[in-house]
Design a protein around this motif. Structure first.
Motif, mmCIF file in Angstrom:
data_model
loop_
_atom_site.group_PDB
_atom_site.id
_atom_site.type_symbol
_atom_site.label_atom_id
_atom_site.label_comp_id
_atom_site.label_asym_id
_atom_site.label_seq_id
_atom_site.Cartn_x
_atom_site.Cartn_y
_atom_site.Cartn_z
ATOM 1 N N ALA A 1 12.144 -24.921 -19.722
ATOM 2 C CA ALA A 1 11.212 -23.826 -19.431
ATOM 3 C C ALA A 1 10.030 -24.338 -18.619
ATOM 4 C CB ALA A 1 10.722 -23.196 -20.733
ATOM 5 N N LYS A 2 9.675 -23.605 -17.588
ATOM 6 C CA LYS A 2 8.583 -24.004 -16.702
ATOM 7 C C LYS A 2 7.226 -23.652 -17.308
ATOM 8 C CE LYS A 2 11.791 -25.086 -13.768
ATOM 9 N NZ LYS A 2 12.248 -26.490 -13.731
ATOM 10 N N PRO A 3 6.187 -24.437 -16.983
ATOM 11 C CA PRO A 3 4.847 -24.112 -17.477
ATOM 12 C C PRO A 3 4.356 -22.767 -16.944
ATOM 13 C CG PRO A 3 4.945 -26.351 -16.586
ATOM 14 C CD PRO A 3 6.211 -25.670 -16.188
ATOM 15 N N MET B 1 -15.352 -23.284 -6.843
ATOM 16 C CA MET B 1 -14.017 -22.776 -6.555
ATOM 17 C C MET B 1 -13.139 -23.867 -5.964
ATOM 18 S SD MET B 1 -11.983 -20.235 -6.913
ATOM 19 C CE MET B 1 -12.863 -18.656 -7.044
ATOM 20 N N LEU B 2 -13.707 -24.723 -5.139
ATOM 21 C CA LEU B 2 -12.923 -25.831 -4.597
ATOM 22 C C LEU B 2 -12.419 -26.732 -5.724
ATOM 23 C CD1 LEU B 2 -11.877 -27.462 -2.154
ATOM 24 C CD2 LEU B 2 -14.011 -28.751 -2.271
ATOM 25 N N ARG B 3 -13.270 -27.027 -6.696
ATOM 26 C CA ARG B 3 -12.835 -27.849 -7.825
ATOM 27 C C ARG B 3 -11.700 -27.165 -8.579
ATOM 28 N NH1 ARG B 3 -18.483 -29.084 -8.702
ATOM 29 N NH2 ARG B 3 -18.568 -27.575 -10.403
ATOM 30 N N ASN B 4 -11.789 -25.853 -8.724
ATOM 31 C CA ASN B 4 -10.701 -25.118 -9.376
ATOM 32 C C ASN B 4 -9.398 -25.273 -8.599
ATOM 33 O OD1 ASN B 4 -12.611 -24.166 -11.217
ATOM 34 N ND2 ASN B 4 -12.928 -22.245 -10.113
ATOM 35 N N MET B 5 -9.469 -25.095 -7.268
ATOM 36 C CA MET B 5 -8.268 -25.199 -6.448
ATOM 37 C C MET B 5 -7.666 -26.603 -6.530
ATOM 38 S SD MET B 5 -7.774 -22.165 -5.195
ATOM 39 C CE MET B 5 -8.523 -21.452 -6.674
ATOM 40 N N GLU B 6 -8.524 -27.601 -6.527
ATOM 41 C CA GLU B 6 -8.034 -28.973 -6.624
ATOM 42 C C GLU B 6 -7.395 -29.231 -7.986
ATOM 43 O OE1 GLU B 6 -11.225 -31.106 -3.561
ATOM 44 O OE2 GLU B 6 -11.626 -31.097 -5.719
ATOM 45 N N ARG B 7 -7.982 -28.650 -9.006
ATOM 46 C CA ARG B 7 -7.423 -28.814 -10.354
ATOM 47 C C ARG B 7 -6.048 -28.149 -10.459
ATOM 48 N NH1 ARG B 7 -10.878 -27.393 -15.869
ATOM 49 N NH2 ARG B 7 -9.718 -28.792 -17.257
ATOM 50 N N PHE B 8 -5.928 -26.969 -9.898
ATOM 51 C CA PHE B 8 -4.638 -26.286 -9.908
ATOM 52 C C PHE B 8 -3.602 -27.064 -9.094
ATOM 53 C CE2 PHE B 8 -7.144 -22.086 -10.303
ATOM 54 C CZ PHE B 8 -7.081 -22.121 -11.688
ATOM 55 N N ALA B 9 -4.005 -27.538 -7.935
ATOM 56 C CA ALA B 9 -3.075 -28.238 -7.040
ATOM 57 C C ALA B 9 -2.500 -29.485 -7.690
ATOM 58 C CB ALA B 9 -3.768 -28.596 -5.728
ATOM 59 N N ALA B 10 -3.220 -30.052 -8.655
ATOM 60 C CA ALA B 10 -2.748 -31.261 -9.327
ATOM 61 C C ALA B 10 -1.706 -30.967 -10.407
ATOM 62 C CB ALA B 10 -3.932 -32.001 -9.950
ATOM 63 N N LEU B 11 -1.483 -29.693 -10.724
ATOM 64 C CA LEU B 11 -0.480 -29.333 -11.727
ATOM 65 C C LEU B 11 0.927 -29.486 -11.151
ATOM 66 C CD1 LEU B 11 -2.151 -26.096 -13.169
ATOM 67 C CD2 LEU B 11 -2.176 -28.397 -14.182
ATOM 68 N N SER B 12 1.892 -29.466 -12.030
ATOM 69 C CA SER B 12 3.285 -29.560 -11.594
ATOM 70 C C SER B 12 3.607 -28.422 -10.629
ATOM 71 C CB SER B 12 4.208 -29.475 -12.812
ATOM 72 O OG SER B 12 5.564 -29.385 -12.409
ATOM 73 N N PRO B 13 4.315 -28.713 -9.525
ATOM 74 C CA PRO B 13 4.590 -27.665 -8.538
ATOM 75 C C PRO B 13 5.437 -26.515 -9.068
ATOM 76 C CG PRO B 13 5.795 -29.674 -8.022
ATOM 77 C CD PRO B 13 4.822 -30.029 -9.096
ATOM 78 N N ASP B 14 6.177 -26.728 -10.159
ATOM 79 C CA ASP B 14 7.004 -25.635 -10.690
ATOM 80 C C ASP B 14 6.247 -24.753 -11.683
ATOM 81 O OD1 ASP B 14 6.874 -27.315 -12.879
ATOM 82 O OD2 ASP B 14 9.042 -27.572 -13.094
ATOM 83 N N THR B 15 4.955 -25.027 -11.884
ATOM 84 C CA THR B 15 4.137 -24.180 -12.757
ATOM 85 C C THR B 15 4.079 -22.759 -12.214
ATOM 86 O OG1 THR B 15 2.781 -26.082 -13.382
ATOM 87 C CG2 THR B 15 1.853 -23.888 -13.785
ATOM 88 N N ALA B 16 4.426 -21.786 -13.043
ATOM 89 C CA ALA B 16 4.414 -20.387 -12.631
ATOM 90 C C ALA B 16 3.009 -19.819 -12.752
ATOM 91 C CB ALA B 16 5.386 -19.568 -13.475
ATOM 92 N N VAL B 17 2.558 -19.109 -11.725
ATOM 93 C CA VAL B 17 1.189 -18.601 -11.652
ATOM 94 C C VAL B 17 1.197 -17.091 -11.870
ATOM 95 C CG1 VAL B 17 -0.855 -18.343 -10.203
ATOM 96 C CG2 VAL B 17 0.512 -20.443 -10.070
ATOM 97 N N TYR B 18 0.556 -16.666 -12.946
ATOM 98 C CA TYR B 18 0.448 -15.249 -13.288
ATOM 99 C C TYR B 18 -1.006 -14.822 -13.125
ATOM 100 C CZ TYR B 18 5.152 -15.576 -15.229
ATOM 101 O OH TYR B 18 6.507 -15.758 -15.390
#
Length: 271
Positions: free
Chosen positions: A136-138, A162-179
């Motif tokens: 199961a994907k994150p 907001m840039l820090r948020n984007m950088e934090r998200f970008a560091a997550l696994s690429p298969d993480t599903a975004v809702y």
């Protein structure tokens, strides 16, 4: 009414359209038959969905931030289901489980982590649920911080946040599903194409999203991998994005990602 779903092991997510563009996400654990509701901006919509799920127990509500379109149904649902656990920022009335950056908790028998993401609002929280099943994907619940191909307006915070948020998200696994909390995808992708007109990944994403909306389907979820390829606010280090931002402002080229994101957000505000 039929509600489409996406699945992550024993968790199933349903987008409940609300107001003009919101999605109230309903998460169901198919094994325990318990549900959690994300950002109930309209209690009637949640209750209509629950009436179609007579075997479900509403166990939790999760709030990302204080804006009314994400919280207006909260008091009514608490009154109807007084045993609910309500997770969210400390400043939201009705929250029984106040959360902070780095906290962890269990929802629907699955582990969840809290990511503080100030910028759209100072209190904004996002949630990363990691289903225990290996296949199961994150699941990343992003409220109004990260949209498909976009980010939230800077109502209370800064471009640097907001840039820090984007950088934090970008560091997550690429298969993480975004809702995300809104169906803003087509407008966001149109803007992304204005920034990077030759980006094939954006062109392909726009075609898929257009087809989904033509059929009345949600364009979500996205994935972190797709956002890395298509979201200008997550691509502030790319030469094509830097050049487009500088052309728009008419200022000398700057590769400072905070300046690039600020220019993009100002441009998008009037797009």
């Amino acid at each position: 009414m039929s509600y489409p779903q996406s699945s992550h092991g024993e968790l199933h997510l349903y987008p409940l359209p609300a107001l003009e563009s919101n999605y109230i996400w309903a998460i169901v654990n198919d094994r325990t038959r318990q549900a959690a509701i994300i950002d109930p901006g309209d209690a009637d919509i949640v209750q209509a969905w629950l009436m179609q799920q007579p075997t479900l127990e509403l166990a939790a509500i999760i709030i990302t931030h204080h804006h009314h379109d994400h919280t207006d149904g909260l008091a009514e649902l608490i009154a109807r289901f007084p045993a609910l656990a309500v997770y969210g920022p400390t400043d939201v009335e009705g929250v029984t489980q106040p959360l902070h950056d780095g906290d962890t908790f269990t929802v629907l028998d699955q582990p969840a982590a809290v990511l503080a993401t100030p910028a759209h609002t100072i209190d904004h929280l996002c949630y990363l649920i990691t289903p225990q099943e290996k296949s199961a994907k994150p699941i990343l619940l992003t409220g109004d911080t990260l949209f498909m191909a976009g980010c939230g307006r800077l109502f209370e915070g800064t471009a640097e946040q907001m840039l820090r948020n984007m950088e934090r998200f970008a560091a997550l696994s690429p298969d993480t599903a975004v809702y995300a909390g809104h169906e803003y995808t087509l407008n966001n992708l149109a803007f992304a194409l204005a920034v990077e007109p030759d980006n094939a990944a954006i062109q392909e994403a726009k075609a898929r999203a257009s087809a989904a909306r033509a059929e009345g389907r949600a364009t979500l979820p996205s994935t972190i991998g797709q956002e890395r390829r298509t979201n200008p606010f997550m691509r502030t280090h790319k030469a094509t994005v830097i050049q487009a931002a500088c052309r728009h402002t008419g200022r000398p080229a700057s590769d400072d990602p905070v300046h690039v994101l600020a220019a993009l957000r100002h441009w998008k505000d009037t797009f």
